[in-house]
Design a protein around this motif. Structure first.
Motif, PDB file in Angstrom:
ATOM      1  N   ALA A 337       7.676   0.930 -15.935  1.00 15.26           N
ATOM      2  CA  ALA A 337       8.732   0.215 -16.665  1.00 15.26           C
ATOM      3  C   ALA A 337      10.098   0.418 -16.009  1.00 15.26           C
ATOM      4  N   VAL A 338      10.331   1.593 -15.424  1.00 18.22           N
ATOM      5  CA  VAL A 338      11.591   1.834 -14.715  1.00 18.22           C
ATOM      6  C   VAL A 338      11.673   0.940 -13.485  1.00 18.22           C
ATOM      7  N   ILE A 339      10.587   0.840 -12.738  1.00 16.46           N
ATOM      8  CA  ILE A 339      10.567  -0.050 -11.575  1.00 16.46           C
ATOM      9  C   ILE A 339      10.821  -1.490 -12.010  1.00 16.46           C
ATOM     10  N   ARG A 345      17.135  -6.047  -7.981  1.00 14.32           N
ATOM     11  CA  ARG A 345      18.313  -5.244  -7.614  1.00 14.32           C
ATOM     12  C   ARG A 345      18.078  -4.405  -6.356  1.00 14.32           C
ATOM     13  N   ILE A 346      16.809  -4.174  -6.006  1.00  7.74           N
ATOM     14  CA  ILE A 346      16.480  -3.283  -4.900  1.00  7.74           C
ATOM     15  C   ILE A 346      15.763  -4.078  -3.811  1.00  7.74           C
ATOM     16  N   ASP A 347      16.188  -3.871  -2.559  1.00 10.25           N
ATOM     17  CA  ASP A 347      15.550  -4.552  -1.428  1.00 10.25           C
ATOM     18  C   ASP A 347      14.484  -3.687  -0.760  1.00 10.25           C
ATOM     19  N   GLU A 348      14.729  -2.382  -0.685  1.00  5.32           N
ATOM     20  CA  GLU A 348      13.766  -1.466  -0.091  1.00  5.32           C
ATOM     21  C   GLU A 348      13.687  -0.199  -0.926  1.00  5.32           C
ATOM     22  N   TRP A 349      12.501   0.398  -0.958  1.00  4.65           N
ATOM     23  CA  TRP A 349      12.268   1.605  -1.756  1.00  4.65           C
ATOM     24  C   TRP A 349      11.891   2.762  -0.841  1.00  4.65           C
ATOM     25  N   PHE A 350      12.710   3.819  -0.843  1.00  4.89           N
ATOM     26  CA  PHE A 350      12.398   5.045  -0.121  1.00  4.89           C
ATOM     27  C   PHE A 350      12.025   6.087  -1.179  1.00  4.89           C
ATOM     28  N   VAL A 351      10.741   6.404  -1.282  1.00  2.70           N
ATOM     29  CA  VAL A 351      10.270   7.257  -2.378  1.00  2.70           C
ATOM     30  C   VAL A 351      10.016   8.669  -1.880  1.00  2.70           C
ATOM     31  N   LEU A 365       4.240   7.195  -6.785  1.00  2.00           N
ATOM     32  CA  LEU A 365       5.317   6.207  -6.813  1.00  2.00           C
ATOM     33  C   LEU A 365       5.004   5.032  -5.895  1.00  2.00           C
ATOM     34  N   THR A 366       4.450   5.332  -4.728  1.00  2.00           N
ATOM     35  CA  THR A 366       4.073   4.273  -3.795  1.00  2.00           C
ATOM     36  C   THR A 366       3.038   3.342  -4.415  1.00  2.00           C
ATOM     37  N   GLU A 367       2.055   3.938  -5.104  1.00  2.00           N
ATOM     38  CA  GLU A 367       1.020   3.122  -5.746  1.00  2.00           C
ATOM     39  C   GLU A 367       1.595   2.256  -6.862  1.00  2.00           C
ATOM     40  N   ALA A 371       1.517  -1.849  -6.783  1.00  2.00           N
ATOM     41  CA  ALA A 371       0.918  -2.639  -7.865  1.00  2.00           C
ATOM     42  C   ALA A 371       1.845  -3.753  -8.322  1.00  2.00           C
ATOM     43  N   ARG A 372       3.132  -3.633  -8.003  1.00  2.00           N
ATOM     44  CA  ARG A 372       4.113  -4.639  -8.403  1.00  2.00           C
ATOM     45  C   ARG A 372       4.582  -5.482  -7.222  1.00  2.00           C
ATOM     46  N   GLY A 373       3.864  -5.383  -6.109  1.00  2.00           N
ATOM     47  CA  GLY A 373       4.151  -6.242  -4.971  1.00  2.00           C
ATOM     48  C   GLY A 373       5.184  -5.727  -3.999  1.00  2.00           C
ATOM     49  N   TYR A 374       5.523  -4.428  -4.075  1.00  2.00           N
ATOM     50  CA  TYR A 374       6.559  -3.884  -3.207  1.00  2.00           C
ATOM     51  C   TYR A 374       6.015  -3.064  -2.040  1.00  2.00           C
ATOM     52  N   ALA A 375       4.724  -3.152  -1.748  1.00  2.00           N
ATOM     53  CA  ALA A 375       4.132  -2.314  -0.704  1.00  2.00           C
ATOM     54  C   ALA A 375       4.824  -2.516   0.638  1.00  2.00           C
ATOM     55  N   GLY A 376       5.184  -3.752   0.968  1.00  2.00           N
ATOM     56  CA  GLY A 376       5.782  -4.044   2.267  1.00  2.00           C
ATOM     57  C   GLY A 376       7.197  -3.542   2.436  1.00  2.00           C
ATOM     58  N   VAL A 377       7.843  -3.127   1.329  1.00  2.00           N
ATOM     59  CA  VAL A 377       9.238  -2.656   1.411  1.00  2.00           C
ATOM     60  C   VAL A 377       9.358  -1.230   0.879  1.00  2.00           C
ATOM     61  N   THR A 378       8.268  -0.482   0.974  1.00  2.00           N
ATOM     62  CA  THR A 378       8.253   0.895   0.470  1.00  2.00           C
ATOM     63  C   THR A 378       7.940   1.863   1.598  1.00  2.00           C
ATOM     64  N   ARG A 379       8.718   2.920   1.686  1.00  2.35           N
ATOM     65  CA  ARG A 379       8.461   3.999   2.632  1.00  2.35           C
ATOM     66  C   ARG A 379       8.419   5.321   1.880  1.00  2.35           C
ATOM     67  N   SER A 380       7.600   6.244   2.360  1.00  2.00           N
ATOM     68  CA  SER A 380       7.371   7.499   1.658  1.00  2.00           C
ATOM     69  C   SER A 380       7.916   8.676   2.459  1.00  2.00           C
ATOM     70  N   PHE A 381       8.524   9.646   1.728  1.00  3.29           N
ATOM     71  CA  PHE A 381       9.104  10.839   2.355  1.00  3.29           C
ATOM     72  C   PHE A 381       8.716  12.075   1.550  1.00  3.29           C
TER      73      PHE A 381
END
Length: 418
Positions: A337-339, A345-351, A365-367, A371-381
């Motif tokens: 729900a937060v996502i 409002r967000i173009d890329e997600w650095f989790v 968080l990546t999963e 699930a909401r279609g942001y896989a291509g703009v998500t990076r994990s740290f």
């Protein structure tokens, strides 16, 4: 050898088998042994979101009047000392150590939680310094929260939404009933949002509290570069836009002014002091923008209600070519729900994952984002610091980085920015 503050914090963390154990019997019993006196004026502030900001407005305005003010809030970001303030300053280690010693001497065999120790310690310090006003922020809920041993002269519930459902209930009505527990018979009870839960209204009526609701009994009108407060007891014109960013802060500022109107016979406040308080108020991690480029915005938003406000705040800040989120949350929060609240409002997600036993992993968080279609703009740290460093390296000077998801997230970003 005398314990240091860090020693005491480690000690009190280990004294109760549960991190959270709601109930007033234990803390009332120890408060009685400590012979704690009620503050001259007590303002208790509860609610799902907006508590810290409302406390900050109250504190700053009263300090501008020259009153002796104690403010107890939670959680802290960097140092425990942030939780207890006297005259607008974090209390030093030595007075906190002394206050914990007083609690320990009085508790006997009574087990206290970390928050209960802290509450009693703060109340003892406020007694010792003979403050004119004690501002007390509810830690969790209200009815069974440790600060509720104090009968507030004014009680404020800033908002009611879904959070801490494991302790407060799964509906807004159930949560509203818990938060309304800070109201008192015959005393002002303020609700700082539109559409109060019916449970909160019914409880106020049942006990004979003087319920005042934003938009019905008090409120604000936004004008060009200024605003107006309208309450039962006063109207205040040409008020400056608060230093805390976000239009929702006018709700919190209105709660603070309405509360001060109710204690004006004991703590009179002038219009000039209110104006100075609004312009001088500061609060870390609430749509806070760090100096420099790219812009780095810090916000402790950790539930859907707060995330919706953050989304509005980001929109109000104007155009940025790209916004990168540095995002880390706790696993027991409503991550999806937060996502969803930040859509558009967000173009890329650095989790990343924060340093807490309750942390959601970067994989979780990546999963949720995938699930909401942001896989291509998500990076994990691995850490928030690493995510923030990568975002700063990748962002152009005119871009924006938004760090949010929990108090831990903001704290780790602040540490990394020192």
């Amino acid at each position: 050898m005398q314990r240091s503050l860090d020693d005491w914090l480690a000690y009190i963390s280990a004294q109760h088998p549960s991190a959270i154990a709601l109930g007033l019997d234990r803390v009332r019993e120890v408060a009685g042994r400590m012979q704690l006196k009620p503050p001259k004026v007590a303002i208790t502030v509860g609610g799902t979101n907006g508590k810290g900001s409302t406390c900050a407005f109250l504190e700053r305005i009263l300090l501008e009047c020259g009153y002796k003010v104690g403010c107890y809030t939670s959680p802290h970001l960097i140092r425990y000392n942030e939780r207890v303030r006297l005259q607008g300053e974090d209390v030093a280690d030595a007075p906190l150590v002394e206050s914990f010693e007083r609690v320990e001497a009085a508790r006997g065999s009574t087990q206290l939680t970390y928050f209960e120790y802290g509450t009693l310690a703060a109340l003892w310090l406020f007694n010792e310094r003979n403050v004119d006003c004690a501002i007390l922020e509810v830690g969790l809920g209200g009815r069974l929260d440790a600060v509720n041993i104090i009968d507030a002269d004014v009680a404020i519930v800033t908002s009611v939404d879904l959070d801490h459902q494991a302790f407060l209930g799964n509906t807004r009505e159930a949560i509203g009933a818990e938060k309304a527990g800070i109201f008192r018979k015959g005393r002002p009870a303020l609700f700082g949002d539109v559409g109060p839960p019916e449970s909160l209204v019914k409880h106020a009526q049942a006990i004979g509290a003087d319920l005042q609701i934003l938009g019905r009994d008090f409120g604000f009108a936004l004008q060009e570069r200024q605003w107006e407060f309208r309450g039962r007891r006063s109207k205040k014109h040409a008020l400056p836009v608060p230093a805390l960013r976000g239009t929702w802060q006018l709700k919190n500022a209105s709660c603070a002014i309405a509360a001060l109107d109710e204690v004006a016979d004991r703590l009179p406040v002038s219009l000039g002091e209110i104006k100075r308080g609004l312009t001088l108020v500061r609060l870390t991690g609430r749509l806070q923008v760090l100096p420099g480029q790219p812009a780095v915005v810090l916000d402790v938003a950790h539930n859907p209600h707060a995330a919706r406000s953050l989304a509005d705040g980001l929109l109000d800040m104007g155009f940025y070519p790209r916004t990168i989120a540095v995002f880390a949350m706790l696993a027991d929060k409503d991550i999806g729900a937060v996502i969803d609240a930040l859509k558009g409002r967000i173009d890329e997600w650095f989790v990343a994952s924060v340093a807490s036993d309750r942390a959601a992993s970067a994989t979780q968080l990546t999963e949720a984002l995938a699930a909401r279609g942001y896989a291509g703009v998500t990076r994990s740290f691995a850490t928030v610091a690493q995510a923030l460093d990568a975002a700063r390296r990748e962002a152009a000077p005119n871009d924006r980085i938004c760090v949010f998801g929990s108090f831990y997230t903001v704290a780790e970003a602040l540490e990394a920015s020192r």
